[in-house]
Design a protein around this motif. Sequence first.
Motif, PDB file in Angstrom:
ATOM      1  N   UNK A  73       1.087  -1.297   0.056  1.00 32.62           N
ATOM      2  CA  UNK A  73      -0.123   0.071  -0.005  1.00 32.62           C
ATOM      3  C   UNK A  73       0.946   1.251   0.005  1.00 32.62           C
ATOM      4  N   UNK A  74       0.935   1.899  -1.101  1.00 30.28           N
ATOM      5  CA  UNK A  74       1.859   2.971  -1.439  1.00 30.28           C
ATOM      6  C   UNK A  74       0.911   4.307  -1.899  1.00 30.28           C
ATOM      7  N   UNK A  75      -0.246   4.007  -1.398  1.00 31.45           N
ATOM      8  CA  UNK A  75      -1.113   5.301  -2.070  1.00 31.45           C
ATOM      9  C   UNK A  75      -0.753   6.703  -1.161  1.00 31.45           C
ATOM     10  N   UNK A  76      -1.218   7.591  -1.851  1.00 31.73           N
ATOM     11  CA  UNK A  76      -1.098   9.003  -1.357  1.00 31.73           C
ATOM     12  C   UNK A  76       0.201   9.391  -1.103  1.00 31.73           C
ATOM     13  N   UNK A  77       1.147   9.284  -1.880  1.00 29.22           N
ATOM     14  CA  UNK A  77       2.516   9.779  -1.884  1.00 29.22           C
ATOM     15  C   UNK A  77       2.776  10.522  -2.958  1.00 29.22           C
ATOM     16  N   UNK A  78       4.242  10.795  -3.179  1.00 27.23           N
ATOM     17  CA  UNK A  78       4.363  11.552  -4.298  1.00 27.23           C
ATOM     18  C   UNK A  78       5.495  10.827  -5.358  1.00 27.23           C
ATOM     19  N   UNK A  79       5.194   9.296  -5.191  1.00 24.70           N
ATOM     20  CA  UNK A  79       5.959   8.565  -6.235  1.00 24.70           C
ATOM     21  C   UNK A  79       5.832   8.611  -7.384  1.00 24.70           C
ATOM     22  N   UNK A  80       6.720   8.351  -8.450  1.00 21.39           N
ATOM     23  CA  UNK A  80       6.866   8.906  -9.758  1.00 21.39           C
ATOM     24  C   UNK A  80       7.468   7.801 -10.569  1.00 21.39           C
ATOM     25  N   UNK A  81       7.593   8.107 -11.838  1.00 16.99           N
ATOM     26  CA  UNK A  81       8.245   7.092 -12.882  1.00 16.99           C
ATOM     27  C   UNK A  81       7.204   6.099 -13.252  1.00 16.99           C
ATOM     28  N   UNK A  82       7.823   4.955 -13.556  1.00 18.21           N
ATOM     29  CA  UNK A  82       6.999   3.720 -13.953  1.00 18.21           C
ATOM     30  C   UNK A  82       6.769   2.798 -12.930  1.00 18.21           C
ATOM     31  N   UNK A  83       5.977   2.049 -13.120  1.00 17.27           N
ATOM     32  CA  UNK A  83       5.606   0.757 -12.342  1.00 17.27           C
ATOM     33  C   UNK A  83       6.883  -0.082 -12.560  1.00 17.27           C
ATOM     34  N   UNK A  84       7.519  -0.498 -11.659  1.00 19.15           N
ATOM     35  CA  UNK A  84       8.611  -1.367 -12.033  1.00 19.15           C
ATOM     36  C   UNK A  84       8.409  -2.636 -12.333  1.00 19.15           C
ATOM     37  N   UNK A  85       9.143  -3.495 -13.370  1.00 25.85           N
ATOM     38  CA  UNK A  85       8.724  -4.702 -13.669  1.00 25.85           C
ATOM     39  C   UNK A  85       8.930  -5.562 -12.791  1.00 25.85           C
ATOM     40  N   UNK A  86       9.793  -5.307 -11.639  1.00 28.31           N
ATOM     41  CA  UNK A  86       9.822  -6.422 -10.596  1.00 28.31           C
ATOM     42  C   UNK A  86       8.959  -6.622  -9.732  1.00 28.31           C
ATOM     43  N   UNK A  87       7.807  -5.844  -9.767  1.00 30.12           N
ATOM     44  CA  UNK A  87       6.687  -6.063  -9.196  1.00 30.12           C
ATOM     45  C   UNK A  87       6.145  -7.455  -9.562  1.00 30.12           C
ATOM     46  N   UNK A  88       6.402  -7.931 -10.694  1.00 32.56           N
ATOM     47  CA  UNK A  88       5.798  -9.183 -10.918  1.00 32.56           C
ATOM     48  C   UNK A  88       6.370 -10.368 -10.299  1.00 32.56           C
ATOM     49  N   UNK A  89       7.615 -10.252  -9.487  1.00 29.58           N
ATOM     50  CA  UNK A  89       7.914 -11.238  -8.616  1.00 29.58           C
ATOM     51  C   UNK A  89       7.155 -11.470  -7.476  1.00 29.58           C
ATOM     52  N   UNK A  90       6.214 -10.426  -7.250  1.00 29.88           N
ATOM     53  CA  UNK A  90       5.517 -10.761  -5.925  1.00 29.88           C
ATOM     54  C   UNK A  90       4.259 -11.531  -6.046  1.00 29.88           C
ATOM     55  N   UNK A  91       4.493 -12.884  -6.269  1.00 28.00           N
ATOM     56  CA  UNK A  91       3.474 -13.772  -6.443  1.00 28.00           C
ATOM     57  C   UNK A  91       2.585 -13.934  -5.545  1.00 28.00           C
ATOM     58  N   UNK A  92       2.717 -13.631  -4.260  1.00 23.57           N
ATOM     59  CA  UNK A  92       1.717 -13.717  -3.444  1.00 23.57           C
ATOM     60  C   UNK A  92       0.903 -12.419  -3.062  1.00 23.57           C
ATOM     61  N   UNK A  93       1.093 -11.300  -3.944  1.00 22.09           N
ATOM     62  CA  UNK A  93       0.510 -10.142  -3.813  1.00 22.09           C
ATOM     63  C   UNK A  93      -0.952 -10.122  -3.784  1.00 22.09           C
ATOM     64  N   UNK A  94      -1.781  -9.748  -3.154  1.00 20.86           N
ATOM     65  CA  UNK A  94      -3.152  -9.622  -3.127  1.00 20.86           C
ATOM     66  C   UNK A  94      -3.841  -8.386  -3.024  1.00 20.86           C
TER      67      UNK A  94
END
Length: 157
Positions: free
Chosen positions: A66-87
């Motif tokens: 949960x990273x909502x309501x920040x000022x993060x920028x750029x692209x969503x990193x491809x490495x997120x696809x390693x988080x196979x348990x993410x719900x």
Amino acid sequence: CLRTFFFKHDLIFIDINLVNFRRSFLCDVNVLQNDSISEDLILYDNDFSGRIPPEIGNATALVRLLLNNNMLNGVIPDEIDELKNLEELDLESNQFNDQIPDMLANLEKLRVFFIRYNFITGEMPSSFCSLRSPNGSLEELWADCEEVVCDCCTKCL
């Protein structure tokens, strides 16, 4: 920077919300090494800036990010696809740009994805929309449908 600060392993979750750090996001990414977070990384409402580091892919046991309501920028990193348990993945109300990456379709356990209030454009990938099928896991998908063409979103704003 949010740094490795009070643990070495077997951490169930980090919940740092509404603190208003106003710093770069996870500058010292040791917090993401060796699968040290076993379930939840909750960092919403903090004014974190910068990009999500590629080392996020090391936190393979994450269930909620949960990273909502920040000022993060750029692209969503491809490495997120390693988080196979993410719900649950909440990236809402940041400054992400570009398009929704196809690789999100690899998150087969994902139930909730919020991406509205960013600078995302293009189309929701059909491979990702397949997670909304009757046999898929994705229950909630929110996007800015004026900017992102989304036939499978459950809420468009």
